[in-house]
Design a protein around this motif. Structure first.
Motif, PDB file in Angstrom:
ATOM      1  N   LYS A  28       0.855  -1.188   0.000  1.00 17.73           N
ATOM      2  CA  LYS A  28       0.000   0.000   0.000  1.00 17.73           C
ATOM      3  C   LYS A  28       0.888   1.233   0.000  1.00 17.73           C
ATOM      4  N   LEU A  29       0.655   2.136  -0.943  1.00 15.34           N
ATOM      5  CA  LEU A  29       1.448   3.356  -1.068  1.00 15.34           C
ATOM      6  C   LEU A  29       0.567   4.578  -0.900  1.00 15.34           C
ATOM      7  N   ILE A  30       1.055   5.543  -0.140  1.00 13.98           N
ATOM      8  CA  ILE A  30       0.386   6.836  -0.013  1.00 13.98           C
ATOM      9  C   ILE A  30       1.100   7.778  -0.971  1.00 13.98           C
ATOM     10  N   LEU A  31       0.358   8.316  -1.908  1.00 19.26           N
ATOM     11  CA  LEU A  31       0.946   9.112  -2.986  1.00 19.26           C
ATOM     12  C   LEU A  31       0.263  10.468  -3.109  1.00 19.26           C
ATOM     13  N   ASP A  32       1.012  11.408  -3.670  1.00 14.24           N
ATOM     14  CA  ASP A  32       0.381  12.671  -4.034  1.00 14.24           C
ATOM     15  C   ASP A  32      -0.232  12.493  -5.424  1.00 14.24           C
ATOM     16  N   ASN A  33      -0.744  13.558  -5.964  1.00 15.98           N
ATOM     17  CA  ASN A  33      -1.468  13.466  -7.232  1.00 15.98           C
ATOM     18  C   ASN A  33      -0.582  13.764  -8.436  1.00 15.98           C
ATOM     19  N   HIS A  34       0.665  13.352  -8.382  1.00 14.41           N
ATOM     20  CA  HIS A  34       1.599  13.536  -9.499  1.00 14.41           C
ATOM     21  C   HIS A  34       1.121  12.717 -10.696  1.00 14.41           C
ATOM     22  N   SER A  35       1.276  13.259 -11.874  1.00 14.17           N
ATOM     23  CA  SER A  35       0.775  12.585 -13.074  1.00 14.17           C
ATOM     24  C   SER A  35       1.420  11.218 -13.315  1.00 14.17           C
ATOM     25  N   ALA A  36       2.657  11.022 -12.876  1.00 14.85           N
ATOM     26  CA  ALA A  36       3.326   9.732 -13.070  1.00 14.85           C
ATOM     27  C   ALA A  36       2.620   8.615 -12.306  1.00 14.85           C
ATOM     28  N   HIS A  37       1.916   8.956 -11.243  1.00  8.99           N
ATOM     29  CA  HIS A  37       1.257   7.939 -10.432  1.00  8.99           C
ATOM     30  C   HIS A  37      -0.013   7.396 -11.070  1.00  8.99           C
ATOM     31  N   VAL A  38      -0.548   8.116 -12.048  1.00  9.29           N
ATOM     32  CA  VAL A  38      -1.792   7.699 -12.701  1.00  9.29           C
ATOM     33  C   VAL A  38      -1.652   7.648 -14.222  1.00  9.29           C
ATOM     34  N   SER A  39      -0.445   7.631 -14.719  1.00  7.75           N
ATOM     35  CA  SER A  39      -0.213   7.668 -16.164  1.00  7.75           C
ATOM     36  C   SER A  39      -0.627   6.363 -16.838  1.00  7.75           C
ATOM     37  N   LYS A  40      -0.728   6.403 -18.156  1.00  8.46           N
ATOM     38  CA  LYS A  40      -1.043   5.201 -18.932  1.00  8.46           C
ATOM     39  C   LYS A  40       0.021   4.125 -18.712  1.00  8.46           C
ATOM     40  N   GLU A  41       1.286   4.531 -18.674  1.00 11.29           N
ATOM     41  CA  GLU A  41       2.385   3.580 -18.475  1.00 11.29           C
ATOM     42  C   GLU A  41       2.270   2.898 -17.109  1.00 11.29           C
ATOM     43  N   THR A  42       1.985   3.677 -16.075  1.00  7.41           N
ATOM     44  CA  THR A  42       1.824   3.123 -14.726  1.00  7.41           C
ATOM     45  C   THR A  42       0.628   2.185 -14.677  1.00  7.41           C
ATOM     46  N   LYS A  43      -0.516   2.616 -15.225  1.00 10.94           N
ATOM     47  CA  LYS A  43      -1.715   1.778 -15.219  1.00 10.94           C
ATOM     48  C   LYS A  43      -1.486   0.486 -16.000  1.00 10.94           C
ATOM     49  N   PHE A  56      -3.058   2.032  -4.078  1.00  6.51           N
ATOM     50  CA  PHE A  56      -2.642   3.426  -3.987  1.00  6.51           C
ATOM     51  C   PHE A  56      -3.676   4.199  -3.189  1.00  6.51           C
ATOM     52  N   VAL A  57      -3.219   4.978  -2.223  1.00  8.38           N
ATOM     53  CA  VAL A  57      -4.060   5.907  -1.487  1.00  8.38           C
ATOM     54  C   VAL A  57      -3.517   7.288  -1.813  1.00  8.38           C
TER      55      VAL A  57
END
Length: 120
Positions: A28-43, A56-57
């Motif tokens: 479980k990771l606590i993340l900010d809303n940086h675009s890399a955390h929700v990008s197509k590559e990450t998904k 992800f939280v």
């Protein structure tokens, strides 16, 4: 630590976490809303992982979580960086990782109390 924080660096970080923990462990990771955390590559990479391996939280966009982060960095700066000069980037990394390793040996768990319906 990476020089940049793009999707490829974030996926590489997730791969390191994946390799470091047994396959049955939920991460479980606590993340900010940086675009890399929700990008197509990450998904796309997350889609290849077993269900519930990574959760992800995301911190609230309005930033109330900053008090914890600011307090952490303030304490780190006072204890590890005050009145120093470093000869290299590696020396700086070493000076920062030592107190972080100590903190990780004795973690303090924070229970988030933020509720969406309490947001202003």
């Amino acid at each position: 630590m990476e020089e940049r924080h793009r999707s490829r660096e974030f996926v590489a970080f997730l791969q390191k976490l994946d390799a470091a923990y047994p396959p049955s462990t939920a991460i479980k990771l606590i993340l900010d809303n940086h675009s890399a955390h929700v990008s197509k590559e990450t998904k796309a990479w997350l889609a290849t992982q077993p269900e519930r391996r990574f959760t992800f939280v995301f911190t609230p966009k309005h930033g109330s979580w900053l008090n914890l982060v600011e307090g952490f960095f303030s304490k780190l700066a006072r204890s590890a960086l005050r009145r120093i000069r470093v000869a290299s980037k590696q020396e700086l990394k070493d000076r920062l990782t030592t107190p972080i390793d100590d903190i990780n040996r004795h973690p303090v768990v924070h229970n988030w109390t933020y509720k969406l319906d309490e947001a202003a």
